[in-house]
Design a protein around this motif. Sequence first.
Motif, PDB file in Angstrom:
ATOM      1  N   MET A  76      52.961  37.607   7.642  1.00 30.97           N
ATOM      2  CA  MET A  76      54.408  37.480   7.818  1.00 30.97           C
ATOM      3  C   MET A  76      54.739  36.480   8.929  1.00 30.97           C
ATOM      4  SD  MET A  76      57.214  40.468   8.589  1.00 30.97           S
ATOM      5  CE  MET A  76      56.438  40.878  10.161  1.00 30.97           C
ATOM      6  N   ILE A  77      54.012  36.568  10.052  1.00 31.84           N
ATOM      7  CA  ILE A  77      54.232  35.635  11.153  1.00 31.84           C
ATOM      8  C   ILE A  77      53.927  34.206  10.716  1.00 31.84           C
ATOM      9  CG2 ILE A  77      53.393  34.933  13.433  1.00 31.84           C
ATOM     10  CD1 ILE A  77      52.948  37.897  14.048  1.00 31.84           C
ATOM     11  N   GLY A  78      52.843  34.049   9.944  1.00 35.03           N
ATOM     12  CA  GLY A  78      52.479  32.726   9.462  1.00 35.03           C
ATOM     13  C   GLY A  78      53.556  32.117   8.574  1.00 35.03           C
ATOM     14  N   ARG A  79      54.130  32.911   7.697  1.00 31.66           N
ATOM     15  CA  ARG A  79      55.168  32.397   6.805  1.00 31.66           C
ATOM     16  C   ARG A  79      56.437  32.056   7.566  1.00 31.66           C
ATOM     17  NH1 ARG A  79      54.677  36.304   1.396  1.00 31.66           N
ATOM     18  NH2 ARG A  79      52.662  35.461   0.682  1.00 31.66           N
ATOM     19  N   LEU A  80      56.810  32.903   8.518  1.00 31.56           N
ATOM     20  CA  LEU A  80      58.026  32.657   9.296  1.00 31.56           C
ATOM     21  C   LEU A  80      57.886  31.430  10.189  1.00 31.56           C
ATOM     22  CD1 LEU A  80      59.002  36.303  10.344  1.00 31.56           C
ATOM     23  CD2 LEU A  80      60.107  34.874   8.616  1.00 31.56           C
ATOM     24  N   SER A  81      56.667  31.203  10.678  1.00 32.63           N
ATOM     25  CA  SER A  81      56.444  30.074  11.591  1.00 32.63           C
ATOM     26  C   SER A  81      55.914  28.831  10.891  1.00 32.63           C
ATOM     27  CB  SER A  81      55.465  30.482  12.695  1.00 32.63           C
ATOM     28  OG  SER A  81      54.206  30.841  12.141  1.00 32.63           O
ATOM     29  N   LEU A  85      47.511  30.541   6.638  1.00 30.90           N
ATOM     30  CA  LEU A  85      46.396  31.419   6.973  1.00 30.90           C
ATOM     31  C   LEU A  85      45.072  30.878   6.443  1.00 30.90           C
ATOM     32  CD1 LEU A  85      47.790  35.045   6.485  1.00 30.90           C
ATOM     33  CD2 LEU A  85      46.992  33.988   8.589  1.00 30.90           C
ATOM     34  N   ARG A  86      45.095  29.723   5.812  1.00 30.51           N
ATOM     35  CA  ARG A  86      43.871  29.118   5.293  1.00 30.51           C
ATOM     36  C   ARG A  86      43.251  28.236   6.375  1.00 30.51           C
ATOM     37  NH1 ARG A  86      44.215  26.109  -0.343  1.00 30.51           N
ATOM     38  NH2 ARG A  86      44.602  28.297  -0.908  1.00 30.51           N
ATOM     39  N   PRO A  87      42.042  28.559   6.828  1.00 30.60           N
ATOM     40  CA  PRO A  87      41.418  27.757   7.894  1.00 30.60           C
ATOM     41  C   PRO A  87      41.070  26.359   7.414  1.00 30.60           C
ATOM     42  CG  PRO A  87      39.864  29.374   7.026  1.00 30.60           C
ATOM     43  CD  PRO A  87      41.193  29.681   6.406  1.00 30.60           C
ATOM     44  N   VAL A 199      47.406  31.799  14.317  1.00 36.50           N
ATOM     45  CA  VAL A 199      47.435  32.804  13.254  1.00 36.50           C
ATOM     46  C   VAL A 199      46.087  32.876  12.554  1.00 36.50           C
ATOM     47  CG1 VAL A 199      48.464  33.412  11.035  1.00 36.50           C
ATOM     48  CG2 VAL A 199      49.923  32.666  12.912  1.00 36.50           C
ATOM     49  N   VAL A 200      45.502  31.721  12.266  1.00 31.38           N
ATOM     50  CA  VAL A 200      44.189  31.679  11.605  1.00 31.38           C
ATOM     51  C   VAL A 200      43.125  32.314  12.491  1.00 31.38           C
ATOM     52  CG1 VAL A 200      42.324  30.135  10.886  1.00 31.38           C
ATOM     53  CG2 VAL A 200      44.651  29.723  10.101  1.00 31.38           C
ATOM     54  N   LEU A 201      43.112  31.969  13.777  1.00 28.87           N
ATOM     55  CA  LEU A 201      42.106  32.496  14.684  1.00 28.87           C
ATOM     56  C   LEU A 201      42.238  34.013  14.845  1.00 28.87           C
ATOM     57  CD1 LEU A 201      42.144  29.731  17.453  1.00 28.87           C
ATOM     58  CD2 LEU A 201      40.542  29.998  15.551  1.00 28.87           C
ATOM     59  N   ILE A 247      49.602  51.637  14.499  1.00 25.91           N
ATOM     60  CA  ILE A 247      50.647  50.622  14.350  1.00 25.91           C
ATOM     61  C   ILE A 247      50.972  50.007  15.709  1.00 25.91           C
ATOM     62  CG2 ILE A 247      53.069  50.237  13.753  1.00 25.91           C
ATOM     63  CD1 ILE A 247      52.768  52.398  11.619  1.00 25.91           C
ATOM     64  N   PHE A 248      51.075  50.859  16.716  1.00 24.55           N
ATOM     65  CA  PHE A 248      51.365  50.413  18.078  1.00 24.55           C
ATOM     66  C   PHE A 248      50.273  49.470  18.584  1.00 24.55           C
ATOM     67  CE2 PHE A 248      50.384  51.454  22.585  1.00 24.55           C
ATOM     68  CZ  PHE A 248      51.483  50.859  23.178  1.00 24.55           C
ATOM     69  N   GLN A 249      49.016  49.870  18.371  1.00 21.25           N
ATOM     70  CA  GLN A 249      47.892  49.041  18.794  1.00 21.25           C
ATOM     71  C   GLN A 249      47.838  47.734  18.011  1.00 21.25           C
ATOM     72  OE1 GLN A 249      44.758  49.194  20.534  1.00 21.25           O
ATOM     73  NE2 GLN A 249      45.309  50.886  21.891  1.00 21.25           N
ATOM     74  N   ALA A 250      48.062  47.812  16.710  1.00 23.46           N
ATOM     75  CA  ALA A 250      47.966  46.614  15.870  1.00 23.46           C
ATOM     76  C   ALA A 250      49.018  45.587  16.260  1.00 23.46           C
ATOM     77  CB  ALA A 250      48.115  46.998  14.399  1.00 23.46           C
ATOM     78  N   ALA A 251      50.247  46.031  16.456  1.00 27.88           N
ATOM     79  CA  ALA A 251      51.320  45.102  16.813  1.00 27.88           C
ATOM     80  C   ALA A 251      51.030  44.416  18.147  1.00 27.88           C
ATOM     81  CB  ALA A 251      52.659  45.842  16.876  1.00 27.88           C
ATOM     82  N   GLY A 252      50.623  45.213  19.134  1.00 28.91           N
ATOM     83  CA  GLY A 252      50.303  44.627  20.439  1.00 28.91           C
ATOM     84  C   GLY A 252      49.106  43.701  20.374  1.00 28.91           C
ATOM     85  N   ALA A 253      48.077  44.120  19.629  1.00 26.62           N
ATOM     86  CA  ALA A 253      46.856  43.317  19.539  1.00 26.62           C
ATOM     87  C   ALA A 253      47.108  41.997  18.814  1.00 26.62           C
ATOM     88  CB  ALA A 253      45.754  44.109  18.828  1.00 26.62           C
ATOM     89  N   VAL A 254      47.958  42.008  17.790  1.00 29.74           N
ATOM     90  CA  VAL A 254      48.272  40.772  17.064  1.00 29.74           C
ATOM     91  C   VAL A 254      48.865  39.738  18.012  1.00 29.74           C
ATOM     92  CG1 VAL A 254      49.901  39.772  15.419  1.00 29.74           C
ATOM     93  CG2 VAL A 254      48.499  41.704  14.746  1.00 29.74           C
ATOM     94  N   ILE A 255      49.837  40.161  18.801  1.00 27.84           N
ATOM     95  CA  ILE A 255      50.479  39.238  19.742  1.00 27.84           C
ATOM     96  C   ILE A 255      49.474  38.758  20.786  1.00 27.84           C
ATOM     97  CG2 ILE A 255      52.271  39.011  21.507  1.00 27.84           C
ATOM     98  CD1 ILE A 255      53.870  41.135  19.952  1.00 27.84           C
ATOM     99  N   ALA A 256      48.704  39.692  21.347  1.00 21.91           N
ATOM    100  CA  ALA A 256      47.773  39.345  22.421  1.00 21.91           C
ATOM    101  C   ALA A 256      46.645  38.443  21.927  1.00 21.91           C
ATOM    102  CB  ALA A 256      47.192  40.615  23.038  1.00 21.91           C
ATOM    103  N   VAL A 257      46.077  38.739  20.769  1.00 21.44           N
ATOM    104  CA  VAL A 257      44.971  37.940  20.241  1.00 21.44           C
ATOM    105  C   VAL A 257      45.439  36.527  19.912  1.00 21.44           C
ATOM    106  CG1 VAL A 257      43.364  37.692  18.308  1.00 21.44           C
ATOM    107  CG2 VAL A 257      43.629  39.902  19.419  1.00 21.44           C
TER     108      VAL A 257
END
Length: 321
Positions: A76-81, A85-87, A199-201, A247-257
């Motif tokens: 979703m982030i990839g499409r909005l930005s 997602l293809r390396p 996003v790819v990384l 869900i809480f961990q995934a959302a935070g981890a996505v942003i941080a990673v």
Amino acid sequence: MPVKSTAPHGPALAGLLSRWKQFWLASPKTRAAVLALLAAAILSFIDNFVGSVAEEAAIWQFQVLRALIAIPLLVMIGRLSGQSLRPLNFRKTALRSLVVSTGLLIYFATLGILPVAQAGAGLFSAPIWVLLFSVVLFSARITLFQTLAIAAGFAGVLMLLQPDLQSLSLLSLLPLAAGVCYGLGMLLTPHLCSEESPVVLAAGVFAVIGMISLAVLTYFSLFPTNNPTFLTGGWVGPTGRLIFLTIFQAAGAVIAVMCIAEAYRIGVPSHVAVVEYSFLIFASIWAFMLWGLETNLLAMLGIGVILVSGTALTIGQSRNH
């Protein structure tokens, strides 16, 4: 009677956005430092709840569920930005993802075996390995000043975490291995994946962690142990609490990673690695705010050493360029 508008004045908002854009685009080193600090603040916060996750399910089920949530979020982030997602180079991205994922999985796994202090001290040896691999693999020239600054930062980490030397064993090498893999993976980011999007990384790391965890989870589900633990547990029916925490961990981890991947992509790995020490400072702050855990004098001195070493390295780098 007309309602008075509380919206910000147009020119003032435009000026604020313009100044922020100038700051953000001023230097890749500045952006890398800010992104690394943001990632450290987020990760140190969400990691405070790993113990709550361990009460609900094994690490492997948690990682599988987290990947199933994180990857769609990244799509979703990839499409909005507008990021694909293809390396651009699948093999190099896969190698980097495998190395980083191995380090993170080892770190999470050791949290169920060793005290957090020992696990953390091993993982945060990563800047030492970044420095070593920079010299050995890429013939980088590291000054004595940089070496001393990174060594001082690691000494501050040990002062903050205060590992029990009397209880050290072969198991203590596991978090050290996590530091080796994580440091190598971060170093590979600018050398192999400099053209890849954040996003790819990030998606690569979550995908590899998810696949490895699924394989281990399947094994322990088919061949359950008598006394399942955080490391050896199979599939269990997810509770509402586990779903919320995931869900809480995934959302935070996505942003941080994404932030830390971009920081290593555009910055100097050895310098970004030192900024990552701030994870421990944030962790102490969150632990006090969330659980009331106070920091002793030695730990406070360690925080001071970390701040001084990171600042000295940044100032020294700015004078050299």
